[in-house]
Design a protein around this motif. Structure first.
Motif, PDB file in Angstrom:
ATOM      1  N   ASN A 100       0.857  -1.184   0.000  1.00 42.97           N
ATOM      2  CA  ASN A 100       0.000   0.000   0.000  1.00 42.97           C
ATOM      3  C   ASN A 100       0.895   1.236   0.000  1.00 42.97           C
ATOM      4  O   ASN A 100       1.818   1.327   0.819  1.00 42.97           O
ATOM      5  N   TYR A 101       0.597   2.179  -0.886  1.00 43.41           N
ATOM      6  CA  TYR A 101       1.420   3.381  -1.006  1.00 43.41           C
ATOM      7  C   TYR A 101       0.563   4.642  -0.924  1.00 43.41           C
ATOM      8  O   TYR A 101      -0.513   4.705  -1.524  1.00 43.41           O
ATOM      9  N   ALA A 102       1.074   5.616  -0.176  1.00 43.30           N
ATOM     10  CA  ALA A 102       0.485   6.948  -0.173  1.00 43.30           C
ATOM     11  C   ALA A 102       1.116   7.706  -1.337  1.00 43.30           C
ATOM     12  O   ALA A 102       2.333   7.653  -1.528  1.00 43.30           O
ATOM     13  N   VAL A 103       0.305   8.388  -2.118  1.00 43.17           N
ATOM     14  CA  VAL A 103       0.775   9.171  -3.259  1.00 43.17           C
ATOM     15  C   VAL A 103       0.858  10.630  -2.822  1.00 43.17           C
ATOM     16  O   VAL A 103      -0.145  11.224  -2.422  1.00 43.17           O
ATOM     17  N   ILE A 104       2.076  11.188  -2.885  1.00 49.67           N
ATOM     18  CA  ILE A 104       2.333  12.554  -2.427  1.00 49.67           C
ATOM     19  C   ILE A 104       3.044  13.302  -3.540  1.00 49.67           C
ATOM     20  O   ILE A 104       4.089  12.850  -4.019  1.00 49.67           O
ATOM     21  N   GLN A 105       2.475  14.438  -3.960  1.00 44.57           N
ATOM     22  CA  GLN A 105       3.125  15.222  -5.011  1.00 44.57           C
ATOM     23  C   GLN A 105       4.507  15.638  -4.528  1.00 44.57           C
ATOM     24  O   GLN A 105       4.676  16.105  -3.395  1.00 44.57           O
ATOM     25  N   THR A 106       5.513  15.439  -5.376  1.00 44.27           N
ATOM     26  CA  THR A 106       6.889  15.772  -5.029  1.00 44.27           C
ATOM     27  C   THR A 106       6.984  17.226  -4.563  1.00 44.27           C
ATOM     28  O   THR A 106       6.438  18.120  -5.199  1.00 44.27           O
ATOM     29  N   GLY A 107       7.636  17.430  -3.428  1.00 42.77           N
ATOM     30  CA  GLY A 107       7.802  18.770  -2.873  1.00 42.77           C
ATOM     31  C   GLY A 107       6.714  19.180  -1.908  1.00 42.77           C
ATOM     32  O   GLY A 107       6.762  20.277  -1.354  1.00 42.77           O
ATOM     33  N   THR A 108       5.714  18.318  -1.699  1.00 40.17           N
ATOM     34  CA  THR A 108       4.644  18.625  -0.752  1.00 40.17           C
ATOM     35  C   THR A 108       4.575  17.525   0.302  1.00 40.17           C
ATOM     36  O   THR A 108       5.350  16.572   0.263  1.00 40.17           O
ATOM     37  N   THR A 109       3.643  17.640   1.218  1.00 38.89           N
ATOM     38  CA  THR A 109       3.490  16.632   2.272  1.00 38.89           C
ATOM     39  C   THR A 109       2.086  16.039   2.345  1.00 38.89           C
ATOM     40  O   THR A 109       1.847  15.151   3.146  1.00 38.89           O
ATOM     41  N   GLU A 110       1.161  16.515   1.508  1.00 43.40           N
ATOM     42  CA  GLU A 110      -0.225  16.048   1.582  1.00 43.40           C
ATOM     43  C   GLU A 110      -0.445  14.790   0.749  1.00 43.40           C
ATOM     44  O   GLU A 110      -0.050  14.719  -0.410  1.00 43.40           O
ATOM     45  N   VAL A 111      -1.106  13.800   1.342  1.00 47.52           N
ATOM     46  CA  VAL A 111      -1.463  12.577   0.634  1.00 47.52           C
ATOM     47  C   VAL A 111      -2.626  12.900  -0.301  1.00 47.52           C
ATOM     48  O   VAL A 111      -3.684  13.344   0.140  1.00 47.52           O
ATOM     49  N   VAL A 112      -2.410  12.699  -1.609  1.00 53.44           N
ATOM     50  CA  VAL A 112      -3.455  13.008  -2.596  1.00 53.44           C
ATOM     51  C   VAL A 112      -4.198  11.764  -3.053  1.00 53.44           C
ATOM     52  O   VAL A 112      -5.266  11.865  -3.651  1.00 53.44           O
ATOM     53  N   ASN A 113      -3.631  10.583  -2.772  1.00 51.13           N
ATOM     54  CA  ASN A 113      -4.286   9.337  -3.143  1.00 51.13           C
ATOM     55  C   ASN A 113      -3.567   8.198  -2.437  1.00 51.13           C
ATOM     56  O   ASN A 113      -2.469   8.372  -1.914  1.00 51.13           O
ATOM     57  N   THR A 114      -4.197   7.041  -2.410  1.00 46.83           N
ATOM     58  CA  THR A 114      -3.540   5.830  -1.933  1.00 46.83           C
ATOM     59  C   THR A 114      -3.733   4.766  -2.993  1.00 46.83           C
ATOM     60  O   THR A 114      -4.787   4.711  -3.635  1.00 46.83           O
ATOM     61  N   ILE A 156       0.951   2.032  10.592  1.00 48.01           N
ATOM     62  CA  ILE A 156       1.077   3.469  10.313  1.00 48.01           C
ATOM     63  C   ILE A 156       0.214   3.759   9.083  1.00 48.01           C
ATOM     64  O   ILE A 156       0.714   3.847   7.968  1.00 48.01           O
ATOM     65  N   PRO A 157      -1.112   3.867   9.273  1.00 41.65           N
ATOM     66  CA  PRO A 157      -2.019   4.028   8.131  1.00 41.65           C
ATOM     67  C   PRO A 157      -1.957   5.426   7.505  1.00 41.65           C
ATOM     68  O   PRO A 157      -1.517   6.378   8.130  1.00 41.65           O
ATOM     69  N   ALA A 158      -2.416   5.485   6.260  1.00 43.07           N
ATOM     70  CA  ALA A 158      -2.486   6.764   5.542  1.00 43.07           C
ATOM     71  C   ALA A 158      -3.813   6.834   4.795  1.00 43.07           C
ATOM     72  O   ALA A 158      -4.362   5.812   4.392  1.00 43.07           O
ATOM     73  N   SER A 159      -4.309   8.049   4.618  1.00 41.99           N
ATOM     74  CA  SER A 159      -5.506   8.261   3.811  1.00 41.99           C
ATOM     75  C   SER A 159      -5.424   9.646   3.172  1.00 41.99           C
ATOM     76  O   SER A 159      -4.629  10.492   3.583  1.00 41.99           O
ATOM     77  N   ILE A 160      -6.248   9.844   2.167  1.00 39.25           N
ATOM     78  CA  ILE A 160      -6.256  11.097   1.419  1.00 39.25           C
ATOM     79  C   ILE A 160      -6.472  12.275   2.374  1.00 39.25           C
ATOM     80  O   ILE A 160      -7.328  12.224   3.256  1.00 39.25           O
ATOM     81  N   GLY A 161      -5.659  13.314   2.193  1.00 33.59           N
ATOM     82  CA  GLY A 161      -5.769  14.518   3.018  1.00 33.59           C
ATOM     83  C   GLY A 161      -4.827  14.550   4.202  1.00 33.59           C
ATOM     84  O   GLY A 161      -4.619  15.598   4.811  1.00 33.59           O
ATOM     85  N   MET A 162      -4.250  13.403   4.536  1.00 29.44           N
ATOM     86  CA  MET A 162      -3.315  13.371   5.657  1.00 29.44           C
ATOM     87  C   MET A 162      -2.004  14.041   5.261  1.00 29.44           C
ATOM     88  O   MET A 162      -1.719  14.223   4.080  1.00 29.44           O
ATOM     89  N   THR A 163      -1.208  14.399   6.253  1.00 31.43           N
ATOM     90  CA  THR A 163       0.096  15.013   6.047  1.00 31.43           C
ATOM     91  C   THR A 163       1.166  13.994   6.413  1.00 31.43           C
ATOM     92  O   THR A 163       1.056  13.300   7.431  1.00 31.43           O
ATOM     93  N   TYR A 164       2.225  13.919   5.580  1.00 33.06           N
ATOM     94  CA  TYR A 164       3.328  12.999   5.834  1.00 33.06           C
ATOM     95  C   TYR A 164       4.513  13.763   6.404  1.00 33.06           C
ATOM     96  O   TYR A 164       4.933  14.779   5.867  1.00 33.06           O
ATOM     97  N   ASP A 165       5.048  13.247   7.511  1.00 31.71           N
ATOM     98  CA  ASP A 165       6.242  13.827   8.135  1.00 31.71           C
ATOM     99  C   ASP A 165       7.421  12.921   7.801  1.00 31.71           C
ATOM    100  O   ASP A 165       7.544  11.816   8.354  1.00 31.71           O
TER     101      ASP A 165
END
Length: 64
Positions: free
Chosen positions: A5-19, A40-49
């Protein structure tokens, strides 16, 4: 090659735009794919640190 399972994050940002579910060799131009698990779950709209490798729900402030 492992499927995960992968969180999709636009390069240079921290917001999850899709999984997505993909194999470890999958690439998506302009996006970083971050493996996540049920621990360590992820969903759309979350922030990745990146420093802690964790996802969190962004805090919002109410406007009046």
């Amino acid at each position: 090659m492992a499927i995960g399972n992968y969180a999709v994050i636009q390069t240079g940002t921290t917001e999850v735009v899709n999984t997505i579910v993909a194999d470890s060799t999958f690439k998506l131009t302009g996006y970083d794919l971050v493996l996540y698990t049920n621990d360590i779950p992820a969903s759309i709209g979350m922030t990745y640190d990146k420093s802690t490798k964790t996802f969190s729900t962004p805090t919002t402030t109410a406007t009046s």
